[in-house]
Motif scaffolding. Structure first.
Motif, PDB file in Angstrom:
ATOM      1  N   PHE A  99       0.883  -1.378   0.024  1.00 12.89           N
ATOM      2  CA  PHE A  99       0.059  -0.064  -0.034  1.00 12.89           C
ATOM      3  C   PHE A  99       0.811   1.325   0.083  1.00 12.89           C
ATOM      4  O   PHE A  99       0.533   2.372  -0.657  1.00 12.89           O
ATOM      5  CB  PHE A  99      -1.146   0.002   1.209  1.00 12.89           C
ATOM      6  N   GLU A 100       2.022   1.098   0.508  1.00  8.50           N
ATOM      7  CA  GLU A 100       3.061   2.243   0.541  1.00  8.50           C
ATOM      8  C   GLU A 100       3.420   2.546  -0.886  1.00  8.50           C
ATOM      9  O   GLU A 100       3.443   3.558  -1.579  1.00  8.50           O
ATOM     10  CB  GLU A 100       4.108   2.184   1.425  1.00  8.50           C
ATOM     11  N   PHE A 101       3.673   1.464  -1.573  1.00 16.05           N
ATOM     12  CA  PHE A 101       3.874   1.654  -3.053  1.00 16.05           C
ATOM     13  C   PHE A 101       2.767   2.002  -3.979  1.00 16.05           C
ATOM     14  O   PHE A 101       3.071   3.107  -4.761  1.00 16.05           O
ATOM     15  CB  PHE A 101       4.408   0.089  -3.369  1.00 16.05           C
ATOM     16  N   LEU A 102       1.516   1.653  -3.640  1.00 16.99           N
ATOM     17  CA  LEU A 102       0.609   2.202  -4.561  1.00 16.99           C
ATOM     18  C   LEU A 102       0.303   3.646  -4.085  1.00 16.99           C
ATOM     19  O   LEU A 102      -0.272   4.342  -5.108  1.00 16.99           O
ATOM     20  CB  LEU A 102      -0.886   1.328  -3.978  1.00 16.99           C
ATOM     21  N   LEU A 103       0.365   4.110  -2.872  1.00 22.49           N
ATOM     22  CA  LEU A 103       0.189   5.401  -2.524  1.00 22.49           C
ATOM     23  C   LEU A 103       1.125   6.318  -3.051  1.00 22.49           C
ATOM     24  O   LEU A 103       0.547   7.470  -3.119  1.00 22.49           O
ATOM     25  CB  LEU A 103       0.093   5.744  -0.942  1.00 22.49           C
ATOM     26  N   GLU A 104       2.333   5.917  -3.390  1.00 24.16           N
ATOM     27  CA  GLU A 104       3.339   6.543  -4.160  1.00 24.16           C
ATOM     28  C   GLU A 104       2.807   7.015  -5.613  1.00 24.16           C
ATOM     29  O   GLU A 104       3.414   7.964  -6.081  1.00 24.16           O
ATOM     30  CB  GLU A 104       4.838   5.916  -4.152  1.00 24.16           C
ATOM     31  N   ARG A 105       1.852   6.118  -6.024  1.00 29.32           N
ATOM     32  CA  ARG A 105       1.413   6.262  -7.468  1.00 29.32           C
ATOM     33  C   ARG A 105       0.120   6.672  -7.547  1.00 29.32           C
ATOM     34  O   ARG A 105      -0.305   7.159  -8.815  1.00 29.32           O
ATOM     35  CB  ARG A 105       1.962   4.650  -8.344  1.00 29.32           C
ATOM     36  N   GLU A 106      -0.801   6.633  -6.732  1.00 32.95           N
ATOM     37  CA  GLU A 106      -2.104   6.783  -6.935  1.00 32.95           C
ATOM     38  C   GLU A 106      -2.724   7.395  -5.602  1.00 32.95           C
ATOM     39  O   GLU A 106      -2.230   6.793  -4.527  1.00 32.95           O
ATOM     40  CB  GLU A 106      -2.780   5.557  -7.534  1.00 32.95           C
TER      41      GLU A 106
ATOM     42  N   GLU B  42       0.972  -6.001 -10.008  1.00 32.48           N
ATOM     43  CA  GLU B  42       1.892  -6.556 -11.137  1.00 32.48           C
ATOM     44  C   GLU B  42       1.255  -5.926 -12.350  1.00 32.48           C
ATOM     45  O   GLU B  42       1.907  -5.721 -13.300  1.00 32.48           O
ATOM     46  CB  GLU B  42       2.652  -7.702 -11.066  1.00 32.48           C
ATOM     47  N   HIS B  43      -0.017  -6.296 -12.683  1.00 37.73           N
ATOM     48  CA  HIS B  43      -0.603  -6.064 -13.887  1.00 37.73           C
ATOM     49  C   HIS B  43      -0.675  -4.572 -14.166  1.00 37.73           C
ATOM     50  O   HIS B  43      -0.656  -3.904 -15.289  1.00 37.73           O
ATOM     51  CB  HIS B  43      -1.899  -6.414 -14.086  1.00 37.73           C
ATOM     52  N   TYR B  44      -0.742  -3.645 -13.061  1.00 39.57           N
ATOM     53  CA  TYR B  44      -0.796  -2.103 -13.321  1.00 39.57           C
ATOM     54  C   TYR B  44       0.476  -1.657 -13.169  1.00 39.57           C
ATOM     55  O   TYR B  44       0.807  -0.537 -13.900  1.00 39.57           O
ATOM     56  CB  TYR B  44      -1.726  -1.654 -12.459  1.00 39.57           C
ATOM     57  N   PHE B  45       1.367  -2.124 -12.526  1.00 42.63           N
ATOM     58  CA  PHE B  45       2.608  -1.725 -12.391  1.00 42.63           C
ATOM     59  C   PHE B  45       3.631  -2.612 -12.370  1.00 42.63           C
ATOM     60  O   PHE B  45       4.017  -3.303 -11.269  1.00 42.63           O
ATOM     61  CB  PHE B  45       2.755  -0.882 -10.747  1.00 42.63           C
ATOM     62  N   PRO B  46       4.164  -2.749 -13.680  1.00 46.68           N
ATOM     63  CA  PRO B  46       5.225  -4.002 -13.885  1.00 46.68           C
ATOM     64  C   PRO B  46       6.463  -3.749 -13.040  1.00 46.68           C
ATOM     65  O   PRO B  46       7.025  -4.762 -12.731  1.00 46.68           O
ATOM     66  CB  PRO B  46       5.610  -3.721 -15.020  1.00 46.68           C
ATOM     67  N   GLU B  47       6.902  -2.649 -12.436  1.00 48.06           N
ATOM     68  CA  GLU B  47       8.011  -2.468 -11.610  1.00 48.06           C
ATOM     69  C   GLU B  47       7.612  -3.167 -10.109  1.00 48.06           C
ATOM     70  O   GLU B  47       8.557  -3.226  -9.385  1.00 48.06           O
ATOM     71  CB  GLU B  47       8.333  -1.165 -11.667  1.00 48.06           C
TER      72      GLU B  47
END
Length: 91
Positions: free
Chosen positions: A54-61, A76-81
């Motif tokens: 969720f930290e990862f996701l919140l950096e992006r959206e 991974e489907h939305y963010f390949p990295e």
């Protein structure tokens, strides 16, 4: 904006995640299979993996953009990295 991420185990490899940002909150349900745990986290607990994800996701959206219900491999489907980045975050 600072976010408070709370992870609660619901049993059966499901977790409820609450993101608290000031006056607003969102709630999400995340599935973490044993294969996903092994692939993304290594020796890290499932709770810490979910929190870091969720930290990862919140950096992006925004928290409102995060799906309400999903499994970790959906990220991974939305963010390949995601696989490489999450391992870096947890090491």
């Amino acid at each position: 904006m600072n976010s408070k991420i709370s992870v609660q185990s619901l049993g059966n490899a499901k977790y409820r995640v609450t993101i608290d940002q000031g006056a607003t909150k969102t709630t999400h349900e995340v599935g973490v299979s044993s294969l996903e745990l092994e692939k993304y986290a290594g020796k890290t607990s499932a709770e810490r993996l979910v929190e870091a994800s969720f930290e990862f996701l919140l950096e992006r959206e925004t928290k409102e953009s995060i799906l309400r219900s999903f499994t970790l491999s959906n990220i991974e489907h939305y963010f390949p990295e995601y696989p490489q980045r999450i391992r870096e975050m947890l090491s």
